[in-house]
Scaffold this motif. Sequence first.
Motif, short mmCIF file in Angstrom:
data_model
loop_
_atom_site.label_atom_id
_atom_site.label_comp_id
_atom_site.label_asym_id
_atom_site.label_seq_id
_atom_site.Cartn_x
_atom_site.Cartn_y
_atom_site.Cartn_z
N ILE A 165 0.86 -1.18 0.00
CA ILE A 165 0.00 0.00 0.00
C ILE A 165 0.90 1.23 0.00
CG2 ILE A 165 -1.77 1.27 1.26
CD1 ILE A 165 -2.69 -1.39 2.43
N SER A 166 0.86 1.97 -1.09
CA SER A 166 1.74 3.12 -1.26
C SER A 166 1.05 4.38 -0.75
CB SER A 166 2.12 3.29 -2.73
OG SER A 166 3.16 4.23 -2.89
N LEU A 167 1.74 5.10 0.14
CA LEU A 167 1.17 6.26 0.83
C LEU A 167 2.09 7.47 0.68
CD1 LEU A 167 0.40 4.15 4.00
CD2 LEU A 167 -1.34 4.98 2.40
N LYS A 168 1.50 8.63 0.56
CA LYS A 168 2.27 9.84 0.30
C LYS A 168 2.90 10.40 1.58
CE LYS A 168 -0.87 11.32 -3.39
NZ LYS A 168 0.00 10.95 -4.50
N SER A 169 4.08 11.01 1.43
CA SER A 169 4.67 11.80 2.50
C SER A 169 4.42 13.29 2.26
CB SER A 169 6.18 11.54 2.60
OG SER A 169 6.83 11.89 1.39
N VAL A 170 4.13 13.62 1.00
CA VAL A 170 3.78 15.00 0.63
C VAL A 170 2.60 14.94 -0.33
CG1 VAL A 170 4.55 17.12 -0.49
CG2 VAL A 170 6.18 15.80 0.88
N TYR A 171 1.55 15.67 0.01
CA TYR A 171 0.35 15.74 -0.84
C TYR A 171 0.46 16.98 -1.72
CZ TYR A 171 -4.60 16.57 -1.99
OH TYR A 171 -5.79 16.81 -2.63
N ARG A 172 0.45 16.76 -3.03
CA ARG A 172 0.51 17.86 -3.99
C ARG A 172 -0.89 18.06 -4.59
NH1 ARG A 172 3.57 18.19 -9.82
NH2 ARG A 172 1.97 16.65 -10.30
N PHE A 173 -1.36 19.31 -4.61
CA PHE A 173 -2.71 19.54 -5.11
C PHE A 173 -2.81 20.89 -5.81
CE2 PHE A 173 -2.51 21.30 -0.83
CZ PHE A 173 -3.19 22.51 -0.93
N GLN A 174 -3.88 21.01 -6.60
CA GLN A 174 -4.24 22.26 -7.27
C GLN A 174 -5.66 22.63 -6.86
OE1 GLN A 174 -3.51 20.55 -11.25
NE2 GLN A 174 -2.38 22.44 -11.71
N THR A 175 -5.96 23.91 -6.85
CA THR A 175 -7.32 24.35 -6.60
C THR A 175 -8.07 24.60 -7.90
OG1 THR A 175 -6.59 26.66 -6.46
CG2 THR A 175 -6.70 25.40 -4.40
N GLU A 176 -7.32 24.63 -9.02
CA GLU A 176 -7.95 24.80 -10.33
C GLU A 176 -7.03 24.21 -11.39
OE1 GLU A 176 -8.36 28.94 -11.18
OE2 GLU A 176 -6.34 29.44 -10.51
N ILE A 177 -7.62 23.69 -12.44
CA ILE A 177 -6.83 23.11 -13.53
C ILE A 177 -5.94 24.17 -14.15
CG2 ILE A 177 -6.94 21.99 -15.78
CD1 ILE A 177 -9.60 20.75 -14.91
N GLY A 178 -4.65 23.84 -14.25
CA GLY A 178 -3.70 24.80 -14.81
C GLY A 178 -3.16 25.78 -13.80
N GLY A 179 -3.70 25.75 -12.58
CA GLY A 179 -3.23 26.67 -11.54
C GLY A 179 -1.96 26.16 -10.88
N GLU A 184 1.44 19.81 0.89
CA GLU A 184 1.13 19.59 2.30
C GLU A 184 1.90 18.37 2.78
OE1 GLU A 184 -0.72 20.12 6.07
OE2 GLU A 184 -0.48 21.44 4.33
N LYS A 185 2.84 18.56 3.71
CA LYS A 185 3.58 17.44 4.25
C LYS A 185 2.68 16.62 5.17
CE LYS A 185 8.27 19.26 3.93
NZ LYS A 185 9.55 19.52 4.65
N ILE A 186 2.81 15.31 5.07
CA ILE A 186 1.97 14.41 5.86
C ILE A 186 2.84 13.74 6.92
CG2 ILE A 186 0.46 12.39 5.79
CD1 ILE A 186 -0.01 13.09 2.81
N PRO A 187 2.62 14.02 8.20
CA PRO A 187 3.42 13.40 9.26
C PRO A 187 3.34 11.88 9.19
CG PRO A 187 2.11 15.20 10.14
CD PRO A 187 1.62 14.96 8.74
N LYS A 188 4.43 11.24 9.56
CA LYS A 188 4.50 9.78 9.45
C LYS A 188 3.44 9.09 10.30
CE LYS A 188 7.77 5.95 9.96
NZ LYS A 188 9.16 5.57 10.32
N ASP A 189 3.19 9.59 11.51
CA ASP A 189 2.21 8.92 12.37
C ASP A 189 0.80 9.02 11.79
OD1 ASP A 189 2.10 11.64 12.81
OD2 ASP A 189 1.81 11.49 14.97
N GLU A 190 0.47 10.15 11.17
CA GLU A 190 -0.83 10.29 10.54
C GLU A 190 -0.95 9.37 9.33
OE1 GLU A 190 -1.78 14.33 9.62
OE2 GLU A 190 -1.28 15.07 11.64
N MET A 191 0.12 9.29 8.55
CA MET A 191 0.14 8.40 7.39
C MET A 191 -0.03 6.94 7.81
SD MET A 191 3.23 7.18 5.07
CE MET A 191 3.35 5.92 6.35
#
Length: 372
Positions: A165-179, A184-191
């Motif tokens: 099960i592959s889990l992110k350490s950093v979540y990359r996101f956009q609020t709009e296409i092309g933006g 957002e760093k994801i703490p290890k314990d939360e992951m």
Amino acid sequence: MKKVLVIIGCALLVLSSCTNQKQDDIIQPEENEGDTEISIIPNYSLSEDQYKILLPYRPSEARGAITNQVTNRVDIDELEQGLRRHSTTVFDPKKYVFEEGQYLNTDFIYSLIDSLNPKVKEGGGKDEQIKAHRDNPRVFSHILEQNFLEKKDNKVDLVGVSIGISLKSVYRFQTEIGGPYYYEKIPKDEMLAEGKKIAEKILKEMREIDGLNDVQIMFALFREEEQSSPVPGNFVAKTVVGKGNSSIDKWETINEEHVLFPSERAKDTYNEDYQKVKLFSEKIAEYFPNYVGVAGDGFYIDKNLTSLSIEVPIEFYGKGEIVGFTQYAYGLVKEIFPNHYDIEVTVTSSDGTESLIYRHAGMDDPKVHIFQ
């Protein structure tokens, strides 16, 4: 699933002429087994801790999906190879045969990823959207399935499955296409907490699949590195679910990591190894003006270095220079690095790989290959 008939075959797929080998034991399907495949288990594996692979090779039912879900190539390689490595502690390579996953297809995997990741509501201003993403990161990237088979009479039966099960350490996101992208760093314990919940839900889904109702399943949680990282992430926890069980009892912590050389992490945490790589680099720089530095990947288990891979990029002006450089680097490997871990030095140029120096743990002398 198709039934599989087994032939104990030669390491090379030359069925009619295997040197110093007996004629292959070809088993023909019965007349009422028209959907049965004839397959081969090679006589030899590359090493005792590697699985023999069932042939003809059948790609995974989710072939290619991993490249859409995991963005870093080194993470993909470590997820696949590392899961197989951890599987050896559960499914003995001397007894079982490996095959890519044949049960979890692309649609099943995509559906699970979508349903088990949080949904971010659309609407509101940009700041609200950013906050919504940061509060609900999509941690879950991918499911990797590997199958382990056992030969019984003329057939092989599925006896176990490993799920990465592959889990992110950093979540990359956009609020709009092309933006712009936000991170957002994801703490290890939360992951970890999220990964364990995801594993429970995947297990219940798998038990509903014909063929997976009553097999042993190993789950391993993999923490990805950042998208641009030159070294991969690592497995952080695993568990084994007994035949027919539909719940997970307890998890085992995995203490391993890939460390970039040179880096502050290497210098601060593994300084002795850091100094050896630094000395190796300095010695090369003394005699070869076209040298620009090394990049290394040290793999640690329980804080102990088990393998070190070093890439040396340099420009050459002739084959003689390549040979001379490789000879010099060979001597440095013998002088500087102890032999209680695997080491591999790859010499590259703009034309590709020029030479390879490698030594397995316990060996006195490295081996060398110069590419023509």
